[in-house]
Scaffold this motif. Structure first.
Motif, PDB file in Angstrom:
ATOM      1  N   GLU A   1       4.406   5.607  -0.726  1.00 57.22           N
ATOM      2  CA  GLU A   1       3.609   4.790  -1.252  1.00 57.22           C
ATOM      3  C   GLU A   1       4.336   5.095  -3.230  1.00 57.22           C
ATOM      4  OE1 GLU A   1      -1.499   3.012  -3.750  1.00 57.22           O
ATOM      5  OE2 GLU A   1      -1.032   4.933  -3.294  1.00 57.22           O
TER       6      GLU A   1
ATOM      7  N   PHE B   1       1.932   9.230   1.061  1.00 56.36           N
ATOM      8  CA  PHE B   1       0.322   8.333   1.351  1.00 56.36           C
ATOM      9  C   PHE B   1      -0.093   8.554   2.912  1.00 56.36           C
ATOM     10  CE2 PHE B   1      -2.939   5.142   1.690  1.00 56.36           C
ATOM     11  CZ  PHE B   1      -3.310   5.293   0.788  1.00 56.36           C
TER      12      PHE B   1
ATOM     13  N   GLY C   1      -6.109   6.949   2.460  1.00 53.11           N
ATOM     14  CA  GLY C   1      -4.639   7.210   3.114  1.00 53.11           C
ATOM     15  C   GLY C   1      -5.073   8.499   4.102  1.00 53.11           C
TER      16      GLY C   1
END
Length: 275
Positions: free
Chosen positions: A30, A40, A77
């Motif tokens: 990310e 992530f 996540g």
């Protein structure tokens, strides 16, 4: 530059979260607006991730070519599940449609399959018109605002369109370097008007087509420094993200996408990753 990776895909959520899929590092990363990145999504068995997509609740779907499955992670996540074991041979592209169905291309099997939110197989996209309209190494998938499924049929140097029932609509592009021709098209995305933006990999360009596949113009070419584009996505605030590189996609570039008499790109660009 993103020297240690191969950014095969880039996706942007409706709330402007930017995710890049790095096949070499085996992670989805990310990035913030300044290009600062953090790992992530990762999993010990997620080898060679190729593409990602957002589900309606913010969960993220990731294909893994080497693990031969599709991973689903929660909005924060956290790992949720995998699906497709003993079903996929080499899953690559992935997209989510308006019904939250997960659409996956299998580049080795030459198939594109549609699954529900839990991963249960529903049907395959297929054209029964002629053998020439079957897939050969399909790699990337995109779903337009009108729920048209767009597949880059890399081996056939074309882009194919299907409705939400999986029925073949049309195909455009053929091998060549002339305007409207393609050489191994990779990622595809669309704008709010339904125009299609295609990463024409071996022609070193990104081209614009109408929603019906009529060639409009080249948005970027090798004259702009573009080399073998792979991922391409258009954000809701009018920015186009392109991943490219000579041997591997080690750079993500952001362009301002504008509309006047025709759609075009400003010539200035900024590297998203510049170490």
């Amino acid at each position: 530059m993103y020297e240690k990776g191969n950014v095969t895909d880039v996706k942007i959520s409706t709330d402007r979260r930017t995710l890049i899929t790095d096949m070499i590092s085996g992670a989805v990363i990310e990035c913030d607006k300044r290009g600062k990145r953090r790992v992530f999504l990762e999993h010990s068995e997620m080898v060679e991730p190729w593409a990602s997509a957002f589900l309606s609740d913010g969960s993220i779907v990731v294909t893994s070519r080497k693990a031969r499955v599709v991973y689903i992670f929660g909005p924060n996540g956290e790992f949720q599940q995998t699906f497709g074991k003993n079903f996929f041979q080499r899953p690559c592209g992935v997209a989510v449609d308006k019904l939250d169905r997960i659409i996956v291309s299998d580049c080795l099997a030459g198939e594109v399959s549609v699954h529900d939110r839990s991963g249960t197989w529903l049907f395959n996209l297929r054209s029964t018109v002629s053998p020439a309209q079957q897939f050969s190494n399909p790699q990337y998938i995109h779903v337009t605002d009108k729920n048209i499924i767009v597949v880059s049929d890399t081996g056939n140097h074309s882009v194919k369109l299907f409705n939400d029932k999986g029925e073949f609509l049309k195909s455009f592009g053929k091998f060549g370097k002339e305007d409207g021709f393609l050489k191994s098209p990779h990622a595809v995305c669309s704008d709010s008007a339904g125009q299609l933006i295609v990463a024409d990999h071996y022609n070193d360009r990104v081209s614009l087509f109408s929603s019906d596949g009529e060639f409009r113009c080249h948005l970027l070419t090798s004259e702009d420094g573009l080399l073998h584009p792979q991922g391409v996505i258009l954000s809701t605030d009018g920015k186009m993200f392109v991943t490219h590189g000579q041997m591997k996609a080690n750079e993500v570039i952001v362009y301002k996408f504008q509309r006047k008499k025709r759609t075009f790109l400003e010539p200035n660009f900024m590297p998203l990753f510049d170490e």
